[in-house]
Design a protein around this motif. Structure first.
Motif, PDB file in Angstrom:
ATOM      1  N   HIS A  97       0.834  -1.208   0.000  1.00 34.09           N
ATOM      2  CA  HIS A  97       0.000   0.000   0.000  1.00 34.09           C
ATOM      3  C   HIS A  97       0.867   1.255   0.000  1.00 34.09           C
ATOM      4  CE1 HIS A  97      -3.372  -2.643   0.635  1.00 34.09           C
ATOM      5  NE2 HIS A  97      -2.824  -3.097   1.760  1.00 34.09           N
ATOM      6  N   GLN A  98       1.871   1.261  -0.879  1.00 31.10           N
ATOM      7  CA  GLN A  98       2.786   2.378  -0.968  1.00 31.10           C
ATOM      8  C   GLN A  98       2.537   3.168  -2.253  1.00 31.10           C
ATOM      9  OE1 GLN A  98       4.871   3.020   1.640  1.00 31.10           O
ATOM     10  NE2 GLN A  98       3.889   1.218   2.571  1.00 31.10           N
ATOM     11  N   ARG A  99       2.928   4.421  -2.214  1.00 31.76           N
ATOM     12  CA  ARG A  99       2.863   5.282  -3.389  1.00 31.76           C
ATOM     13  C   ARG A  99       4.061   4.969  -4.289  1.00 31.76           C
ATOM     14  NH1 ARG A  99       0.670  10.389  -4.629  1.00 31.76           N
ATOM     15  NH2 ARG A  99       1.988  11.685  -5.967  1.00 31.76           N
ATOM     16  N   PRO A 100       3.879   4.954  -5.625  1.00 33.81           N
ATOM     17  CA  PRO A 100       5.025   4.720  -6.516  1.00 33.81           C
ATOM     18  C   PRO A 100       6.157   5.702  -6.246  1.00 33.81           C
ATOM     19  CG  PRO A 100       2.983   4.565  -7.754  1.00 33.81           C
ATOM     20  CD  PRO A 100       2.603   5.027  -6.373  1.00 33.81           C
ATOM     21  N   LYS A 101       7.368   5.158  -6.117  1.00 31.20           N
ATOM     22  CA  LYS A 101       8.508   6.006  -5.756  1.00 31.20           C
ATOM     23  C   LYS A 101       9.798   5.268  -6.059  1.00 31.20           C
ATOM     24  CE  LYS A 101       8.324   4.322  -0.972  1.00 31.20           C
ATOM     25  NZ  LYS A 101       8.158   4.695   0.457  1.00 31.20           N
ATOM     26  N   VAL A 102      10.914   6.031  -6.014  1.00 28.05           N
ATOM     27  CA  VAL A 102      12.261   5.473  -6.098  1.00 28.05           C
ATOM     28  C   VAL A 102      13.095   6.156  -5.027  1.00 28.05           C
ATOM     29  CG1 VAL A 102      14.352   5.288  -7.471  1.00 28.05           C
ATOM     30  CG2 VAL A 102      12.142   4.902  -8.549  1.00 28.05           C
ATOM     31  N   GLN A 103      13.712   5.366  -4.156  1.00 29.55           N
ATOM     32  CA  GLN A 103      14.541   5.900  -3.082  1.00 29.55           C
ATOM     33  C   GLN A 103      15.892   5.195  -3.089  1.00 29.55           C
ATOM     34  OE1 GLN A 103      12.041   5.228   0.365  1.00 29.55           O
ATOM     35  NE2 GLN A 103      11.189   7.287   0.263  1.00 29.55           N
ATOM     36  N   ARG A 104      16.923   5.929  -2.737  1.00 31.06           N
ATOM     37  CA  ARG A 104      18.273   5.375  -2.687  1.00 31.06           C
ATOM     38  C   ARG A 104      18.756   5.329  -1.245  1.00 31.06           C
ATOM     39  NH1 ARG A 104      23.484   7.441  -2.538  1.00 31.06           N
ATOM     40  NH2 ARG A 104      25.067   6.098  -3.490  1.00 31.06           N
ATOM     41  N   TYR A 105      19.324   4.184  -0.872  1.00 31.75           N
ATOM     42  CA  TYR A 105      19.876   4.003   0.470  1.00 31.75           C
ATOM     43  C   TYR A 105      21.356   3.654   0.340  1.00 31.75           C
ATOM     44  CZ  TYR A 105      14.979   3.711   1.876  1.00 31.75           C
ATOM     45  OH  TYR A 105      13.651   3.977   2.079  1.00 31.75           O
ATOM     46  N   ASP A 106      22.178   4.291   1.164  1.00 31.30           N
ATOM     47  CA  ASP A 106      23.613   4.044   1.124  1.00 31.30           C
ATOM     48  C   ASP A 106      23.923   2.626   1.562  1.00 31.30           C
ATOM     49  OD1 ASP A 106      24.146   6.589   0.270  1.00 31.30           O
ATOM     50  OD2 ASP A 106      24.324   7.398   2.307  1.00 31.30           O
ATOM     51  N   ASP A 107      24.958   2.069   0.965  1.00 33.54           N
ATOM     52  CA  ASP A 107      25.388   0.694   1.269  1.00 33.54           C
ATOM     53  C   ASP A 107      26.255   0.704   2.519  1.00 33.54           C
ATOM     54  OD1 ASP A 107      25.988  -1.941   1.250  1.00 33.54           O
ATOM     55  OD2 ASP A 107      27.227  -1.898  -0.564  1.00 33.54           O
ATOM     56  N   THR A 108      25.787  -0.008   3.551  1.00 32.73           N
ATOM     57  CA  THR A 108      26.565  -0.100   4.791  1.00 32.73           C
ATOM     58  C   THR A 108      27.115  -1.507   5.017  1.00 32.73           C
ATOM     59  OG1 THR A 108      24.575  -0.589   6.076  1.00 32.73           O
ATOM     60  CG2 THR A 108      25.199   1.716   5.855  1.00 32.73           C
ATOM     61  N   GLY A 109      26.832  -2.393   4.046  1.00 33.26           N
ATOM     62  CA  GLY A 109      27.254  -3.781   4.217  1.00 33.26           C
ATOM     63  C   GLY A 109      28.502  -4.099   3.427  1.00 33.26           C
ATOM     64  N   GLY A 110      28.609  -5.364   3.068  1.00 37.83           N
ATOM     65  CA  GLY A 110      29.823  -5.815   2.386  1.00 37.83           C
ATOM     66  C   GLY A 110      29.688  -5.897   0.895  1.00 37.83           C
ATOM     67  N   ARG A 112      29.590  -4.722  -3.159  1.00 41.56           N
ATOM     68  CA  ARG A 112      30.591  -3.985  -3.932  1.00 41.56           C
ATOM     69  C   ARG A 112      30.001  -2.750  -4.583  1.00 41.56           C
ATOM     70  NH1 ARG A 112      29.675  -8.541  -7.681  1.00 41.56           N
ATOM     71  NH2 ARG A 112      28.773  -7.753  -9.629  1.00 41.56           N
ATOM     72  N   GLY A 113      28.723  -2.443  -4.287  1.00 44.11           N
ATOM     73  CA  GLY A 113      28.093  -1.297  -4.912  1.00 44.11           C
ATOM     74  C   GLY A 113      28.147  -0.070  -4.030  1.00 44.11           C
ATOM     75  N   ALA A 114      27.501   1.015  -4.562  1.00 48.93           N
ATOM     76  CA  ALA A 114      27.486   2.294  -3.848  1.00 48.93           C
ATOM     77  C   ALA A 114      26.162   2.527  -3.149  1.00 48.93           C
ATOM     78  CB  ALA A 114      27.756   3.429  -4.838  1.00 48.93           C
ATOM     79  N   GLY A 115      25.318   1.511  -3.064  1.00 52.56           N
ATOM     80  CA  GLY A 115      24.044   1.694  -2.401  1.00 52.56           C
ATOM     81  C   GLY A 115      22.973   0.807  -2.998  1.00 52.56           C
ATOM     82  N   THR A 116      21.768   0.953  -2.467  1.00 47.84           N
ATOM     83  CA  THR A 116      20.635   0.160  -2.907  1.00 47.84           C
ATOM     84  C   THR A 116      19.506   1.086  -3.333  1.00 47.84           C
ATOM     85  OG1 THR A 116      21.192  -1.625  -1.376  1.00 47.84           O
ATOM     86  CG2 THR A 116      18.957  -1.596  -2.235  1.00 47.84           C
ATOM     87  N   LEU A 117      18.916   0.779  -4.480  1.00 48.37           N
ATOM     88  CA  LEU A 117      17.744   1.506  -4.939  1.00 48.37           C
ATOM     89  C   LEU A 117      16.503   0.717  -4.550  1.00 48.37           C
ATOM     90  CD1 LEU A 117      18.449   2.887  -8.542  1.00 48.37           C
ATOM     91  CD2 LEU A 117      18.169   4.166  -6.427  1.00 48.37           C
ATOM     92  N   PHE A 118      15.523   1.421  -4.025  1.00 47.26           N
ATOM     93  CA  PHE A 118      14.246   0.795  -3.681  1.00 47.26           C
ATOM     94  C   PHE A 118      13.166   1.469  -4.517  1.00 47.26           C
ATOM     95  CE2 PHE A 118      10.394   0.795  -0.883  1.00 47.26           C
ATOM     96  CZ  PHE A 118      10.097  -0.555  -1.037  1.00 47.26           C
ATOM     97  N   ALA A 119      12.534   0.702  -5.399  1.00 47.49           N
ATOM     98  CA  ALA A 119      11.516   1.233  -6.302  1.00 47.49           C
ATOM     99  C   ALA A 119      10.182   0.564  -6.020  1.00 47.49           C
ATOM    100  CB  ALA A 119      11.906   1.002  -7.763  1.00 47.49           C
ATOM    101  N   VAL A 120       9.131   1.352  -6.064  1.00 43.95           N
ATOM    102  CA  VAL A 120       7.768   0.851  -5.864  1.00 43.95           C
ATOM    103  C   VAL A 120       6.956   1.161  -7.116  1.00 43.95           C
ATOM    104  CG1 VAL A 120       5.666   1.005  -4.486  1.00 43.95           C
ATOM    105  CG2 VAL A 120       7.900   1.215  -3.378  1.00 43.95           C
ATOM    106  N   PHE A 121       6.335   0.132  -7.680  1.00 45.21           N
ATOM    107  CA  PHE A 121       5.481   0.286  -8.849  1.00 45.21           C
ATOM    108  C   PHE A 121       4.081  -0.224  -8.525  1.00 45.21           C
ATOM    109  CE2 PHE A 121       9.787  -0.544 -10.433  1.00 45.21           C
ATOM    110  CZ  PHE A 121       9.999   0.576 -11.226  1.00 45.21           C
ATOM    111  N   LYS A 122       3.082   0.452  -9.058  1.00 43.05           N
ATOM    112  CA  LYS A 122       1.708  -0.042  -9.014  1.00 43.05           C
ATOM    113  C   LYS A 122       1.442  -0.839 -10.282  1.00 43.05           C
ATOM    114  CE  LYS A 122      -0.389   1.811  -5.298  1.00 43.05           C
ATOM    115  NZ  LYS A 122      -1.182   1.058  -4.308  1.00 43.05           N
ATOM    116  N   THR A 123       1.108  -2.109 -10.134  1.00 44.53           N
ATOM    117  CA  THR A 123       0.774  -2.925 -11.295  1.00 44.53           C
ATOM    118  C   THR A 123      -0.728  -2.845 -11.558  1.00 44.53           C
ATOM    119  OG1 THR A 123       0.529  -4.893  -9.899  1.00 44.53           O
ATOM    120  CG2 THR A 123       2.692  -4.485 -10.882  1.00 44.53           C
ATOM    121  N   CYS A 124      -1.100  -2.909 -12.822  1.00 35.37           N
ATOM    122  CA  CYS A 124      -2.509  -2.801 -13.207  1.00 35.37           C
ATOM    123  C   CYS A 124      -2.881  -3.918 -14.168  1.00 35.37           C
ATOM    124  CB  CYS A 124      -2.790  -1.450 -13.876  1.00 35.37           C
ATOM    125  SG  CYS A 124      -2.771  -0.055 -12.741  1.00 35.37           S
TER     126      CYS A 124
END
Length: 368
Positions: A97-110, A112-124
């Motif tokens: 029940h989220q609004r469509p969006k794209v958010q970036r979170y910094d990588d704090t783990g192990g 090899r990337g620079a972070g994680t993208l979290f995207a929400v899509f509404k499917t129809c």
């Protein structure tokens, strides 16, 4: 008019195993699939999530794609810990029940990337129906969340539709494209979601055409207003899925958001163009439905006016004999016509003639 019905063939999910820790089991109860790709090629074998991630990070040239369907908080906890996902994004993915969006979170783990993208899509999905009624469901919506890192993709699906099986097979048939990394999967998912919007919009247009034809036909009924309102409500459901996605896709197409690199951004700009077209369609549909509704209400008003004119005309015709009968019903003693031999047939003839003249006059003026 032939309605264009969109028939989507969905493949069955792979058999799942209910184990206590989904990230460390071959497949958890909510896991649809767990696949490892190396240089764009799928590596066969029943890998657990942690095994697949370890192999990918050891080789340094691949990624893991895990698909989940409506996981619980406990089922998702293992993946959140393994891939170091942000708690806020995890909560959004589980609760939906989220609004469509794209958010970036910094990588704090192990990773090899620079972070994680979290995207929400509404499917129809367009809900097929034999006949549109005031209670018909036209647009069915779900949600699709995508976690994208440098070496993993996690998709979380909510709802009865939006299967990614055919999409996965299409990507696997183009390993040179899949070798570009998880950003290609994110683009393919966004592209499929927007393509589904286009298909739903085309199907809704057929329903609007049918309603428009019915409103301006001779068999138009007052129940058409309910169908128009229902279409407007379902169109609003589609707008809620489409409109908020414009800004997130534009961010993916123009802003540096690793792991989406410059070579992938032009593909997202193409999706933005398609989304703009759908938004224009929805706006046009809404305006057209407003016009159809106004035309229908005008037709109802005209029909009511015609009914009132007919009632008024017949009341005027009936008023003539009523007046004459009222005069002769006063029972005065000195009324010479009461004793006249030809009085009764003469009065009947006068009443009939007056009624015929008035009736002909109303017919000439279109009141009857």
């Amino acid at each position: 008019m032939i309605r264009r019905l969109r028939r989507v063939v969905r493949r069955a999910y792979r058999r799942t195993v209910d184990l206590s820790h989904p990230a460390r089991s071959p497949l958890g109860s909510a896991v649809v699939n767990c696949v490892m790709y190396e240089d764009g090629v799928r590596r066969d074998g029943a890998h657990t999530a942690d095994e697949a991630l370890r192999l990918v990070r050891k080789s340094g040239r691949g990624f893991v794609w895990i698909g989940l369907h409506e996981p619980t908080e406990a089922e998702f906890a293992g993946f959140a810990e393994l891939f170091d996902l942000h708690p806020l994004a995890v909560a959004d993915a589980v609760q939906a029940h989220q609004r469509p969006k794209v958010q970036r979170y910094d990588d704090t783990g192990g990773g090899r990337g620079a972070g994680t993208l979290f995207a929400v899509f509404k499917t129809c999905r367009y809900v097929e129906h034999e006949e549109l009624t005031a209670a018909s469901e036209v647009v069915d919506t779900g949600e699709l969340m995508v976690f994208t890192g440098a070496d993993f993709v996690i998709t979380v699906r909510h709802g009865r539709h939006g299967s990614l099986g055919p999409l996965r097979e299409a990507l696997e048939s183009a390993p040179e494209q899949l070798a570009k990394g998880p950003a290609v999967v994110l683009h393919a998912i966004a592209d499929q979601v927007v393509d589904d919007y286009l298909a739903v919009a085309d199907a809704v247009q057929d329903d609007i055409d049918d309603v428009e034809t019915a409103v301006f036909s001779e068999q138009a009924g007052r129940g058409d207003a309910g169908r128009i309102y229902q279409l407007k409500r379902e169109l609003l459901e589609l707008r809620r899925a489409v409109a908020p996605l414009d800004r997130p896709l534009w961010a993916l197409a123009t802003r540096p958001l690793p792991p989406v690199g410059p070579e992938i951004q032009p593909y997202f700009r193409d999706i933005v163009d398609h989304l703009a077209r759908i938004n224009e369609q929805i706006t046009g549909f809404d305006g057209l439905l407003d016009s159809i509704l106004q035309a229908h209400l005008a037709q109802v008003t005209v029909a009511q006016n015609e009914d009132m004119r007919k009632i008024t005309a017949w009341a005027a015709i009936v008023a003539v004999p009523t007046m004459v009968c009222g005069v002769y019903g006063m029972n005065f003693e000195h009324m010479p016509e009461l004793r006249w031999t030809y009085g009764y047939p003469l009065v009947l003839g006068v009443m009939a003639t007056a009624c015929l003249v008035i009736h002909r006059s109303f017919r000439r003026n279109g009141w009857l």
